[in-house]
Design a protein around this motif. Sequence first.
Motif, PDB file in Angstrom:
ATOM      1  N   VAL A 167       0.858  -1.190   0.000  1.00 55.21           N
ATOM      2  CA  VAL A 167       0.000   0.000   0.000  1.00 55.21           C
ATOM      3  C   VAL A 167       0.897   1.243   0.000  1.00 55.21           C
ATOM      4  O   VAL A 167       1.618   1.493   0.963  1.00 55.21           O
ATOM      5  N   TYR A 168       0.857   2.028  -1.068  1.00 52.86           N
ATOM      6  CA  TYR A 168       1.705   3.210  -1.193  1.00 52.86           C
ATOM      7  C   TYR A 168       1.062   4.416  -0.491  1.00 52.86           C
ATOM      8  O   TYR A 168      -0.088   4.374  -0.040  1.00 52.86           O
ATOM      9  N   GLY A 169       1.825   5.526  -0.452  1.00 47.59           N
ATOM     10  CA  GLY A 169       1.384   6.721   0.260  1.00 47.59           C
ATOM     11  C   GLY A 169       0.578   7.687  -0.591  1.00 47.59           C
ATOM     12  O   GLY A 169       0.103   7.357  -1.679  1.00 47.59           O
ATOM     13  N   ASN A 170       0.466   8.931  -0.128  1.00 50.07           N
ATOM     14  CA  ASN A 170      -0.543   9.849  -0.663  1.00 50.07           C
ATOM     15  C   ASN A 170      -0.206  10.451  -2.016  1.00 50.07           C
ATOM     16  O   ASN A 170      -1.105  10.655  -2.823  1.00 50.07           O
ATOM     17  N   SER A 171       1.032  10.798  -2.266  1.00 51.11           N
ATOM     18  CA  SER A 171       1.339  11.444  -3.548  1.00 51.11           C
ATOM     19  C   SER A 171       1.672  10.439  -4.641  1.00 51.11           C
ATOM     20  O   SER A 171       1.939  10.823  -5.779  1.00 51.11           O
ATOM     21  N   ASP A 172       1.632   9.149  -4.317  1.00 53.36           N
ATOM     22  CA  ASP A 172       2.143   8.133  -5.229  1.00 53.36           C
ATOM     23  C   ASP A 172       1.025   7.405  -5.978  1.00 53.36           C
ATOM     24  O   ASP A 172      -0.158   7.628  -5.743  1.00 53.36           O
ATOM     25  N   VAL A 173       1.447   6.511  -6.856  1.00 53.17           N
ATOM     26  CA  VAL A 173       0.563   5.634  -7.605  1.00 53.17           C
ATOM     27  C   VAL A 173       1.166   4.237  -7.580  1.00 53.17           C
ATOM     28  O   VAL A 173       2.269   4.026  -7.060  1.00 53.17           O
ATOM     29  N   GLN A 174       0.445   3.280  -8.136  1.00 50.91           N
ATOM     30  CA  GLN A 174       0.853   1.878  -8.026  1.00 50.91           C
ATOM     31  C   GLN A 174       2.274   1.612  -8.510  1.00 50.91           C
ATOM     32  O   GLN A 174       3.007   0.798  -7.929  1.00 50.91           O
ATOM     33  N   GLN A 175       2.706   2.333  -9.551  1.00 53.38           N
ATOM     34  CA  GLN A 175       4.037   2.101 -10.128  1.00 53.38           C
ATOM     35  C   GLN A 175       5.163   2.554  -9.198  1.00 53.38           C
ATOM     36  O   GLN A 175       6.336   2.347  -9.502  1.00 53.38           O
ATOM     37  N   PHE A 176       4.811   3.193  -8.082  1.00 48.28           N
ATOM     38  CA  PHE A 176       5.807   3.590  -7.083  1.00 48.28           C
ATOM     39  C   PHE A 176       6.718   2.430  -6.706  1.00 48.28           C
ATOM     40  O   PHE A 176       7.932   2.593  -6.536  1.00 48.28           O
ATOM     41  N   TRP A 177       6.126   1.234  -6.588  1.00 46.47           N
ATOM     42  CA  TRP A 177       6.886   0.067  -6.146  1.00 46.47           C
ATOM     43  C   TRP A 177       7.838  -0.452  -7.215  1.00 46.47           C
ATOM     44  O   TRP A 177       8.660  -1.320  -6.934  1.00 46.47           O
ATOM     45  N   GLU A 178       7.740   0.076  -8.434  1.00 56.60           N
ATOM     46  CA  GLU A 178       8.632  -0.345  -9.512  1.00 56.60           C
ATOM     47  C   GLU A 178       9.896   0.509  -9.596  1.00 56.60           C
ATOM     48  O   GLU A 178      10.871   0.107 -10.237  1.00 56.60           O
ATOM     49  N   LEU A 179       9.887   1.697  -8.991  1.00 56.54           N
ATOM     50  CA  LEU A 179      10.927   2.682  -9.259  1.00 56.54           C
ATOM     51  C   LEU A 179      12.329   2.154  -8.980  1.00 56.54           C
ATOM     52  O   LEU A 179      13.265   2.416  -9.733  1.00 56.54           O
ATOM     53  N   ALA A 180      12.500   1.457  -7.877  1.00 56.52           N
ATOM     54  CA  ALA A 180      13.816   0.900  -7.545  1.00 56.52           C
ATOM     55  C   ALA A 180      13.805  -0.624  -7.564  1.00 56.52           C
ATOM     56  O   ALA A 180      14.728  -1.267  -7.064  1.00 56.52           O
ATOM     57  N   GLY A 181      12.740  -1.198  -8.131  1.00 54.06           N
ATOM     58  CA  GLY A 181      12.695  -2.644  -8.322  1.00 54.06           C
ATOM     59  C   GLY A 181      12.264  -3.459  -7.132  1.00 54.06           C
ATOM     60  O   GLY A 181      12.472  -4.678  -7.115  1.00 54.06           O
ATOM     61  N   VAL A 182      11.608  -2.843  -6.118  1.00 56.39           N
ATOM     62  CA  VAL A 182      11.280  -3.640  -4.941  1.00 56.39           C
ATOM     63  C   VAL A 182      10.146  -4.631  -5.205  1.00 56.39           C
ATOM     64  O   VAL A 182      10.150  -5.733  -4.660  1.00 56.39           O
ATOM     65  N   ARG A 183       9.181  -4.258  -6.053  1.00 59.53           N
ATOM     66  CA  ARG A 183       8.087  -5.215  -6.293  1.00 59.53           C
ATOM     67  C   ARG A 183       8.592  -6.476  -6.983  1.00 59.53           C
ATOM     68  O   ARG A 183       8.296  -7.589  -6.516  1.00 59.53           O
ATOM     69  N   PRO A 184       9.353  -6.394  -8.083  1.00 51.01           N
ATOM     70  CA  PRO A 184       9.862  -7.643  -8.668  1.00 51.01           C
ATOM     71  C   PRO A 184      10.801  -8.396  -7.738  1.00 51.01           C
ATOM     72  O   PRO A 184      10.865  -9.629  -7.785  1.00 51.01           O
ATOM     73  N   ALA A 185      11.529  -7.671  -6.881  1.00 48.69           N
ATOM     74  CA  ALA A 185      12.389  -8.366  -5.915  1.00 48.69           C
ATOM     75  C   ALA A 185      11.557  -9.152  -4.915  1.00 48.69           C
ATOM     76  O   ALA A 185      11.871 -10.305  -4.587  1.00 48.69           O
ATOM     77  N   PHE A 186      10.488  -8.552  -4.414  1.00 52.74           N
ATOM     78  CA  PHE A 186       9.581  -9.276  -3.523  1.00 52.74           C
ATOM     79  C   PHE A 186       8.931 -10.454  -4.246  1.00 52.74           C
ATOM     80  O   PHE A 186       8.691 -11.512  -3.649  1.00 52.74           O
ATOM     81  N   ALA A 187       8.622 -10.267  -5.533  1.00 52.06           N
ATOM     82  CA  ALA A 187       7.915 -11.300  -6.289  1.00 52.06           C
ATOM     83  C   ALA A 187       8.752 -12.555  -6.489  1.00 52.06           C
ATOM     84  O   ALA A 187       8.217 -13.597  -6.877  1.00 52.06           O
ATOM     85  N   GLU A 188      10.056 -12.475  -6.260  1.00 51.78           N
ATOM     86  CA  GLU A 188      10.887 -13.684  -6.296  1.00 51.78           C
ATOM     87  C   GLU A 188      10.567 -14.616  -5.134  1.00 51.78           C
ATOM     88  O   GLU A 188      10.867 -15.813  -5.189  1.00 51.78           O
ATOM     89  N   HIS A 189       9.965 -14.066  -4.065  1.00 51.60           N
ATOM     90  CA  HIS A 189       9.744 -14.829  -2.838  1.00 51.60           C
ATOM     91  C   HIS A 189       8.276 -14.874  -2.415  1.00 51.60           C
ATOM     92  O   HIS A 189       7.915 -15.715  -1.586  1.00 51.60           O
ATOM     93  N   CYS A 190       7.464 -13.969  -2.921  1.00 52.56           N
ATOM     94  CA  CYS A 190       6.086 -13.802  -2.455  1.00 52.56           C
ATOM     95  C   CYS A 190       5.139 -13.635  -3.640  1.00 52.56           C
ATOM     96  O   CYS A 190       5.563 -13.264  -4.740  1.00 52.56           O
ATOM     97  N   THR A 191       3.860 -13.888  -3.386  1.00 52.26           N
ATOM     98  CA  THR A 191       2.831 -13.436  -4.311  1.00 52.26           C
ATOM     99  C   THR A 191       2.476 -12.017  -3.896  1.00 52.26           C
ATOM    100  O   THR A 191       1.916 -11.796  -2.815  1.00 52.26           O
ATOM    101  N   VAL A 192       2.841 -11.063  -4.731  1.00 53.88           N
ATOM    102  CA  VAL A 192       2.714  -9.647  -4.386  1.00 53.88           C
ATOM    103  C   VAL A 192       1.404  -9.091  -4.934  1.00 53.88           C
ATOM    104  O   VAL A 192       1.102  -9.237  -6.125  1.00 53.88           O
TER     105      VAL A 192
END
Length: 279
Positions: free
Chosen positions: A38-63
């Motif tokens: 869950v991202y913050g107020n000024s952001d959008v869903q792609q926030f988690w892509e900016l530094a690659g944290v979502r794909p990094a989590f996706a190696e271990h979790c269903t995100v």
Amino acid sequence: MTDRMAETAPPERGTTTSADGTEIAFERSGSGPPLVLVYGNSDVQQFWELAGVRPAFAEHCTVYAIERRGRGESGDAGAYQLRREAEDVSAVVDSIDDPVTLLGHSGGALYSLEAARRTDNLCRLVLYEPPIHVGNHESDVEAEITEMTGLLADGANEEALVLFLRDVAGLTRTEIDAARSEPIWREMVDAAHLLPRELEAIVEYEFDAARFAATSVPTLLLSGSESPPVYRDATNALDDALPNSQIALFEGEEHAAMLTAPDRFVDEVLAFTREAGKP
């Protein structure tokens, strides 16, 4: 971060219905135990892509990356309340078959904290500096809300977003210029009209520690050592209020270590999920 990411299938889109009937969209990727972001107020869903944290989590979790109400493919409703955001988060959590790790950043951390009181489907909770005002910290942003509202009425969405980032979120000119260069800037500008209502609701929020005495889910409170005192004090107040919490401090970092120290951020969260999962 990119050298640690494995190739993953494109995210799958899904929706669920919140308590007030609003459709809330999310993207699902990876495999393993469920992790809701869950991202913050000024952001959008792609926030988690900016530094690659979502794909990094996706190696271990269903995100499950939530798109908050009023943004992207999520719906909206006329009457806005902070609790609606919490209901949106809990609706996504409850739509998942297995117990969930819920991770929220900034405003998203506040919505996640409140969602934790509304669902029994959490196994872990991770909160990164929710904007809770405790002690001597008071939120005096009425002038900024008024100015943002005027800018938005004139169609100056980008100026309103910059005002929020500079005068409310406390970003420097260099940080704002860096944000402008990101691929999600246009989506952030498009969502700027939602900022006044969200900020007003956060200002009105009153933290009552007693309300969380029964919130016993294992909780990791993330904080940057260089973050403003209001965030550090909020983290400490939450640690005192929650019966099963611990603090992890990112030395040398501020309010967005997922962008400035993404490997450390991912490793800290994954270590907690594994430790909390042990009998």
